[in-house]
Design a protein around this motif. Structure first.
Motif, PDB file in Angstrom:
ATOM      1  N   ASP A   1      56.912  78.303  65.432  1.00 51.79           N
ATOM      2  CA  ASP A   1      55.785  78.972  64.935  1.00 51.79           C
ATOM      3  C   ASP A   1      57.034  79.931  64.562  1.00 51.79           C
ATOM      4  O   ASP A   1      56.702  81.826  64.189  1.00 51.79           O
ATOM      5  N   THR A   2      58.440  80.155  64.819  1.00 48.83           N
ATOM      6  CA  THR A   2      58.940  80.740  64.205  1.00 48.83           C
ATOM      7  C   THR A   2      60.255  80.082  62.195  1.00 48.83           C
ATOM      8  O   THR A   2      60.793  81.137  62.307  1.00 48.83           O
ATOM      9  N   LYS A   3      59.537  79.450  62.322  1.00 51.11           N
ATOM     10  CA  LYS A   3      59.399  78.860  60.915  1.00 51.11           C
ATOM     11  C   LYS A   3      60.912  78.512  60.980  1.00 51.11           C
ATOM     12  O   LYS A   3      61.539  78.917  59.456  1.00 51.11           O
ATOM     13  N   GLU A   4      61.348  78.050  61.861  1.00 53.14           N
ATOM     14  CA  GLU A   4      62.760  77.106  61.542  1.00 53.14           C
ATOM     15  C   GLU A   4      62.850  75.705  60.767  1.00 53.14           C
ATOM     16  O   GLU A   4      62.254  74.961  60.828  1.00 53.14           O
ATOM     17  N   GLN A   5      63.715  76.202  59.820  1.00 51.97           N
ATOM     18  CA  GLN A   5      63.619  75.072  58.758  1.00 51.97           C
ATOM     19  C   GLN A   5      64.065  73.736  59.671  1.00 51.97           C
ATOM     20  O   GLN A   5      64.515  73.391  59.852  1.00 51.97           O
ATOM     21  N   LEU A   6      63.604  72.789  58.786  1.00 51.88           N
ATOM     22  CA  LEU A   6      64.299  71.095  59.240  1.00 51.88           C
ATOM     23  C   LEU A   6      65.372  71.047  58.697  1.00 51.88           C
ATOM     24  O   LEU A   6      66.162  71.002  57.825  1.00 51.88           O
ATOM     25  N   PRO A   7      65.525  69.876  59.453  1.00 53.69           N
ATOM     26  CA  PRO A   7      67.463  69.384  58.955  1.00 53.69           C
ATOM     27  C   PRO A   7      67.620  68.975  57.463  1.00 53.69           C
ATOM     28  O   PRO A   7      66.868  68.804  56.571  1.00 53.69           O
ATOM     29  N   LYS A   8      69.049  68.517  56.820  1.00 56.41           N
ATOM     30  CA  LYS A   8      68.825  68.835  56.044  1.00 56.41           C
ATOM     31  C   LYS A   8      68.354  67.328  55.633  1.00 56.41           C
ATOM     32  O   LYS A   8      68.375  66.150  56.460  1.00 56.41           O
TER      33      LYS A   8
ATOM     34  N   PRO B   1      62.066  63.107  52.626  1.00 54.15           N
ATOM     35  CA  PRO B   1      63.308  63.501  52.150  1.00 54.15           C
ATOM     36  C   PRO B   1      64.189  63.450  53.398  1.00 54.15           C
ATOM     37  O   PRO B   1      64.834  63.792  53.188  1.00 54.15           O
ATOM     38  N   LEU B   2      63.202  63.214  54.773  1.00 50.01           N
ATOM     39  CA  LEU B   2      64.656  63.778  56.052  1.00 50.01           C
ATOM     40  C   LEU B   2      64.615  62.739  56.426  1.00 50.01           C
ATOM     41  O   LEU B   2      65.455  61.558  57.552  1.00 50.01           O
ATOM     42  N   LEU B   3      64.021  60.985  56.008  1.00 50.54           N
ATOM     43  CA  LEU B   3      64.163  59.992  56.788  1.00 50.54           C
ATOM     44  C   LEU B   3      65.357  59.248  55.847  1.00 50.54           C
ATOM     45  O   LEU B   3      66.051  59.133  54.213  1.00 50.54           O
TER      46      LEU B   3
END
Length: 313
Positions: free
Chosen positions: A199-206, A227-229
């Motif tokens: 809910d704070t729009k934090e970005q997913l990891p690299k 892209p995350l896998l």
């Protein structure tokens, strides 16, 4: 007996919850009568409450007024082969055929129940069983999680997410948990190595980081997960029917789309769950508990944000 039922509209619209009196079920051969002391609410119940399953519900009502509840704990009221009258038990039903558990009694196949493990309460078992059998299927049977694996988990503080988080910790995985900002410390306490607030729009990891993405919310799909896998990573969703395109795309991808549909259970799976309960892999987390006559409040709680664990009747 008293039970939860619904008046279901023939078209669009929300069903109306009501408490009804119906005959106590009579166990058939291979079944045990159980007095239900605790029953959980799940995503399917949420879809019933919000009117997303009206067509299916109208068909069910022709044979059974009880439409909700797939996980329960209670006390056996009749003898089976191994379950005896007076035993404390827990159980999981066939999510397509039932019977459903939001009533005072249920006649259930003995193969769909097990004796309550030592040290486990009825409320705790009802809070665990649905999420736990799903998490075991996802992380043990599909992903084959091992120590050091990196896991991204959405919906990490919901009823499935909490059990997945606890099980991943038990297996020695490193978990990045996605949850509401109010639940970040709780997710850490359950074993998350890193936390993100949706809910704070934090970005997913690299990119290319995770061995497994378990989309328990679900809030992603296979295309967004790719892209995350890692190259040989696996994406698993609790709602595979919502990502048919992902299944087709995975047919030509090195990354895998793990099919997860915990439609029923059996003695082997319940035995594994009991074993993990006794080992301390799971700690029940109950968001809130309601008496049967307050079932509408329990269903309404499902719509609120920031839930933590299982809602119990």
């Amino acid at each position: 007996m008293r039970a939860v039922s619904f008046d279901v509209p023939k078209g669009a619209g929300r069903p109306t919850l009501k408490l009804v009196n119906v005959p106590k079920p009579t166990p058939a051969k291979g079944e045990v009568l159980v007095r239900v002391t605790h029953a959980g609410l799940n995503h399917g119940d949420f879809e019933t409450w919000t009117g997303k399953q009206n067509k299916t519900l109208l068909k069910r009502l022709k044979t059974n007024p009880v439409l909700t509840g797939i996980e329960m704990a209670g006390i056996a009221e009749s003898d089976g082969k191994t379950i005896k009258k007076g035993d404390q038990v827990y159980g999981y039903t066939n999510i397509f055929k039932g019977p459903w558990f939001h009533g005072e009694f249920i006649a259930l196949k003995e193969t769909n129940m097990a004796k309550l493990p030592k040290g486990m309460t009825s409320a705790g078992a009802a809070a665990l069983v649905g999420g736990a059998v799903t998490s075991i299927a996802a992380l043990e049977r599909i992903a084959k999680t091992k120590p050091g694996d990196k896991l991204l988990l959405t919906g990490a503080t919901g009823s499935v997410g909490v059990t997945a988080l606890q099980l991943a910790r038990h297996f020695g995985a490193q978990v990045t948990a996605v949850c509401h900002s109010s639940q970040l410390d709780f997710a850490r306490s359950q074993g998350a190595s890193a936390v993100l607030a949706y809910d704070t729009k934090e970005q997913l990891p690299k990119e290319n980081q995770f061995d497994t993405i378990f989309d328990a919310a679900p809030s992603l799909n296979f295309a967004k997960a790719l892209p995350l896998l890692k190259t040989s990573g696996t994406y698993i969703t609790t709602m595979p029917h919502l990502d048919v395109a992902g299944f087709l795309r995975a047919l030509v991808s090195k990354r895998k789309w793990g099919f997860l549909l915990q439609g029923d259970t059996d003695q082997k799976r319940l035995s594994r769950l009991s074993e993990l309960m006794e080992s301390g892999a799971f700690t029940p987390v109950v968001d809130s508990s309601y008496e049967l006559q307050d079932a509408a409040r329990a269903f309404a709680r499902q719509e609120e944000r920031g839930k933590r664990g299982k809602i119990i009747l």
